[in-house]
Structure formats: C-alpha cells, structure tokens
Write an enzyme that holds these catalytic residues in place. Structure first.
Site, PDB file in Angstrom:
ATOM      1  N   TYR A 275       0.840  -1.210   0.000  1.00  0.00           N
ATOM      2  CA  TYR A 275       0.000   0.000   0.000  1.00  0.00           C
ATOM      3  C   TYR A 275       0.873   1.258   0.000  1.00  0.00           C
ATOM      4  CZ  TYR A 275      -4.314  -2.609   0.624  1.00  0.00           C
ATOM      5  OH  TYR A 275      -5.374  -3.446   0.434  1.00  0.00           O
ATOM      6  N   ASN A 305      -4.327  -3.727  -7.425  1.00  0.00           N
ATOM      7  CA  ASN A 305      -4.462  -2.366  -7.943  1.00  0.00           C
ATOM      8  C   ASN A 305      -3.526  -1.382  -7.243  1.00  0.00           C
ATOM      9  OD1 ASN A 305      -6.457  -3.120  -5.824  1.00  0.00           O
ATOM     10  ND2 ASN A 305      -6.882  -0.926  -5.791  1.00  0.00           N
ATOM     11  N   HIS A 391      -6.355 -11.016  -8.113  1.00  0.00           N
ATOM     12  CA  HIS A 391      -6.680  -9.985  -7.122  1.00  0.00           C
ATOM     13  C   HIS A 391      -8.164  -9.641  -7.086  1.00  0.00           C
ATOM     14  CE1 HIS A 391      -5.929  -6.849  -4.266  1.00  0.00           C
ATOM     15  NE2 HIS A 391      -6.523  -5.955  -5.029  1.00  0.00           N
ATOM     16  N   HIS A 401     -16.368  -2.726  -4.652  1.00  0.00           N
ATOM     17  CA  HIS A 401     -15.713  -3.257  -5.861  1.00  0.00           C
ATOM     18  C   HIS A 401     -16.622  -4.192  -6.650  1.00  0.00           C
ATOM     19  CE1 HIS A 401     -12.091  -1.422  -4.405  1.00  0.00           C
ATOM     20  NE2 HIS A 401     -12.036  -2.197  -3.336  1.00  0.00           N
ATOM     21  N   HIS A 428      -8.883  -8.045  -2.647  1.00  0.00           N
ATOM     22  CA  HIS A 428      -9.460  -6.790  -3.123  1.00  0.00           C
ATOM     23  C   HIS A 428     -10.625  -6.255  -2.292  1.00  0.00           C
ATOM     24  CE1 HIS A 428      -9.677  -3.605  -5.982  1.00  0.00           C
ATOM     25  NE2 HIS A 428     -10.778  -3.998  -6.591  1.00  0.00           N
ATOM     26  N   VAL A 429     -11.510  -7.121  -1.793  1.00  0.00           N
ATOM     27  CA  VAL A 429     -12.750  -6.666  -1.169  1.00  0.00           C
ATOM     28  C   VAL A 429     -12.590  -6.425   0.336  1.00  0.00           C
ATOM     29  CG1 VAL A 429     -15.172  -7.274  -0.756  1.00  0.00           C
ATOM     30  CG2 VAL A 429     -14.109  -7.822  -2.931  1.00  0.00           C
ATOM     31  N   HIS A 430     -11.584  -7.011   0.953  1.00  0.00           N
ATOM     32  CA  HIS A 430     -11.350  -6.865   2.395  1.00  0.00           C
ATOM     33  C   HIS A 430     -12.509  -7.454   3.205  1.00  0.00           C
ATOM     34  CE1 HIS A 430      -8.262  -3.338   1.965  1.00  0.00           C
ATOM     35  NE2 HIS A 430      -8.276  -4.125   0.890  1.00  0.00           N
TER      36      HIS A 430
END
Length: 441
Positions: A275, A305, A391, A401, A428-430
């Site tokens: 990050y 991303n 991802h 997302h 990606h979605v956490h």
C-alpha cells in the site's frame, strides 16, 4: 388502504312505485340527500383507490426505469473507464483518455464508498484505519534488508534483498549447517527512480539445486546476518498460507504474528502488498516488516491495484516498484510478464496459477494465450491439485468493488472450468466470503 362499503338494500315493497321518471333517479338531491352523499362518498373512495394505484404503479415503473437506465449507463461508463485506464497504464491509448479514465474511477469509487457508508451502515461497519507500522533500518548501508525468497523451477530459490550501498556484491552463500556455507551463487541488481526517490540496489540471486523439505542457512552480500529457510516438501501434504491486501498496519502485524505461529510451507498473496501508493519509502518499510517471515518461507505474490502506481501525467509506467522488488518465476513458466505466471509445488502434485487482474486478459491477449498453454500442459493424473489466484474477485456479494472482475471472468472462466480448477483465491474486497460451484459437468 383497505376500506369497506356497506350497502343496505330495501325490500321492493318499501320502495316508491314511481317509474323511471322518479325524482330520486333523476338526481333530485333535495328529496334524497342521504343516498346522494352515500354515492358521492363511494365514488370518492373508488376514485382515490384508483388514483393511488396508478400513482404507485407509475412510481415503481418510473423508478425502476430510471434505476435500470442509470445502472446500464454506469456499468458502461465504468467498463470504459477501466479499459481506458488499463490501456493507458500499459502504454496504449492517448494520455487524455488515461487521465480522464483515472479521474472517473477515483470519483466513482469515492461516491460508491460514500453511498455504501450511508445506505449500508446497518449491514456492515468498516473499522477505522489502523496506524501504520513503520519499520526503520538502523544498520550500515551495505547491510542486506528486505530479504524475501520465492521458488524457481523444481529445486531452486530466488533470494531478493535491498542494500542502500549500490556497490555491494549480489552473492548468496548457503549450506545445511550454521556458519558452514558449502555453496554460493551470484545474480544481478538494479535500481529504479520515482519522482525524487531513487531505490537502493535491489539484488536477485537464484540458488540451487536444493533438496526438498530441507533447512538451509544463508547469508546475502557477504555482509548480512545469517538467515534460515526451509524448502517445500517433495510431495503432499503441502500446507499453504493465503493472505491478501496485507499493508503495514497494526492489523498487518497481528496477521504476521498469527502466521508466524504456524508451521507452513509456502505463502501465497494475491495482490496489494505494501500500500505504498506512490510513496516509495513505504515499499522499503514493508520489506523490512515482512522479512522475518518472507526470508524463511517462499512468498509467491501477484499484483493488485495498489501495485500499479501509474501516473500518466508524469509518464511513470505501472508496476515499476513491484516488478523491480518482487521478481516472480514468470520466465520459467513461459510468461512474458511478471504480472502473471505459474509454478509447481509438492513435486508437481500441485500447480498454482497466479493471474494478473491488471494485465490485458481479453481474447487475443498475451495473458489469455499463455493461460491456455499453461493449463493445457497440466496432467491432472500427476497433478491432483490445480489452484488459481488473482486480485479482483470474479464473484462478490459485497457492495465494495462490485463487478470489477466481471470482464476478466467473461474472458477466462471457461478455461478454468475446462481445466477443472479446484479452487480460486482472490482479494481486493477486504471481506471474507466463499462460494462453492456446482459439480463439474
């Protein structure tokens, strides 16, 4: 609302015998005021009910049409945005299209997040951001840091590290006994620039052949501390750790501590590592944070991303830091890009495919052609386990997302079904979610 009308019918003998010319039938309200009021009330009630029904139907039709049209327009615009951004990031398309696409995406994701917080606050409350855990480097410039390892081929390992001193040798000494290095290997190093930041020397050295399931002791650059790694086993069982969207916060430290207490063989990470998001020193801090685990077991990663870090205004190509720091065995798997590759584990009993959500994947693209070749080369009689990581999820019921992996799913899912892939991991979605498909046809 429901209503009730009571009708009182008089006996015919009690009714007036006057014919159709009766003043009551002619509407003489002066003679029958109660009956007139009753009929008027009945008419008003019926008219109100009909009007309410028409309004309700019109509202639902209009609202549904507006929402439907808005949904189609948004999906089309978002799809165009993603394609424009991806093409600009890959050096294709105009600068203007890339800049507009990137701005649109940031705006839409911000609005979607705001709507999610307002409309779904009762469904899911996202935790506040956790403070960063910044890991400093307080050793000499020639001292290796950010050490991590990855598998290469059947019996080799790639050792990667960074030194602030750009003149240190890219060499690894190793052996099966502490302090007794019976072999050594040399590799290469490189640097990259990002705005005013210039990386240290990033070293990559491949060592081997190595025995499976064996502990080795090694030292990088003839100047570092002795580190220890264990190679994966030659056969099943194989224990894998899968994590995504790692970052470097207090939650990250908790996750790493949890992983450190397990006796696993390999770690798989489907994107979003540091990050850093253009703040390049955060890549260095991340590498130092994960070194205790990443230097002891292979870490196999693919991009997310947050690895893109593309800035079309100043011409920075995407994935510069990621490709320089986290070199994966793409060449060994026949891939032309570090963004997607595959490798065997447990002596070929497991085949792991790491796909690139942010590399081109459409029909005719290099990634799709590579995936066809890679899957065609898997003998399921010898390889009972076939795993895929990427991802952006292809299926996701979380509001965040939503639909971002649909284009890739449409382009590649059939290949995975035909190859009878056992499991697909994504990030990606956490939010944790799992799906079970129908039995293979």
């Amino acid at each position: 609302t429901p209503y009730q009308v009571s009708c009182y019918l008089k006996p015919r003998s009690a009714m007036s015998t006057e014919g159709p010319s009766s003043s009551w039938l002619r509407g003489d309200t002066r003679k029958k005021p109660t009956a007139f009021l009753l009929r008027a009330l009945l008419f008003i009630c019926v008219a109100f009910r009909v009007a309410a029904a028409l309004i309700r139907v019109s509202y639902h039709v209009a609202a549904g049409s507006v929402l439907g049209v808005a949904r189609v327009l948004f999906a089309a615009a978002n799809e165009r945005c993603l394609r424009g951004m991806d093409r600009a990031a890959l050096g294709r398309g105009s600068f203007f299209v890339g800049a507009v696409a990137n701005s649109w995406r940031v705006l839409m994701q911000g609005l979607a997040s705001l709507m999610f917080l307002c409309a779904r606050a009762d469904e899911y409350v996202r935790q506040p951001p956790s403070p960063l855990v910044l890991t400093a480097h307080d050793k000499p410039a020639a001292h290796p840091q950010q050490v991590h390892i990855s598998t290469v081929g059947r019996n080799k390992m790639r050792i990667s590290w960074v030194t602030d001193d750009r003149n240190t040798p890219s060499v690894v000494e190793y052996g099966e006994s502490r302090g007794n290095y019976t072999a050594s290997a040399t590799g290469d190093q490189a640097t990259y620039k990002y705005f005013f930041y210039e990386s240290g020397a990033i070293h990559h050295v491949t060592i081997g052949p190595l025995a499976p399931g064996t502990t080795y002791h090694y030292r990088c650059g003839k100047a570092g501390d002795e580190l220890t790694l264990r190679t994966p086993p030659a056969s099943l069982p194989l224990e894998l750790v899968v994590i995504g969207d790692l970052g470097q916060t207090r939650w990250t430290a908790s996750t790493l501590a949890h992983i450190g207490g397990a006796d696993y063989d390999m770690l798989l990470l489907p994107g979003d590592l540091s990050y850093a998001d253009t703040q390049q020193p955060l890549w260095d801090s991340f590498g130092r944070l994960v070194q205790p685990l990443a230097s002891a077991r292979p870490w196999m990663v693919t991009e997310g991303n947050h690895e893109a870090e593309a800035l079309p205004v100043v011409g920075f190509a995407p994935f510069v830091a990621y490709n320089a720091r986290w070199r994966m065995p793409h060449e060994e798997s026949g891939s032309a890009s570090n963004l997607y590759y595959s490798f065997d584990a447990a002596g070929g009993a497991a085949h792991v495919v790491m796909l690139g959500s942010y590399a081109e994947f459409e029909e005719g693209s290099a990634q799709r052609a590579w995936l066809e070749r890679d899957l065609a080369g898997v003998d399921r009689r010898r390889t009972p386990w076939l795993l895929v990581l990427l991802h952006a999820p292809w299926y996701n019921t979380n509001q965040a997302h939503q639909g971002e992996g649909e284009a890739m799913r449409a382009a590649m899912e059939a290949l995975l079904y035909e190859a009878r892939v056992d499991v697909v991991f994504s990030g990606h979605v956490h939010a944790y979610e799992r799906f079970v498909s129908n039995p293979y046809r």
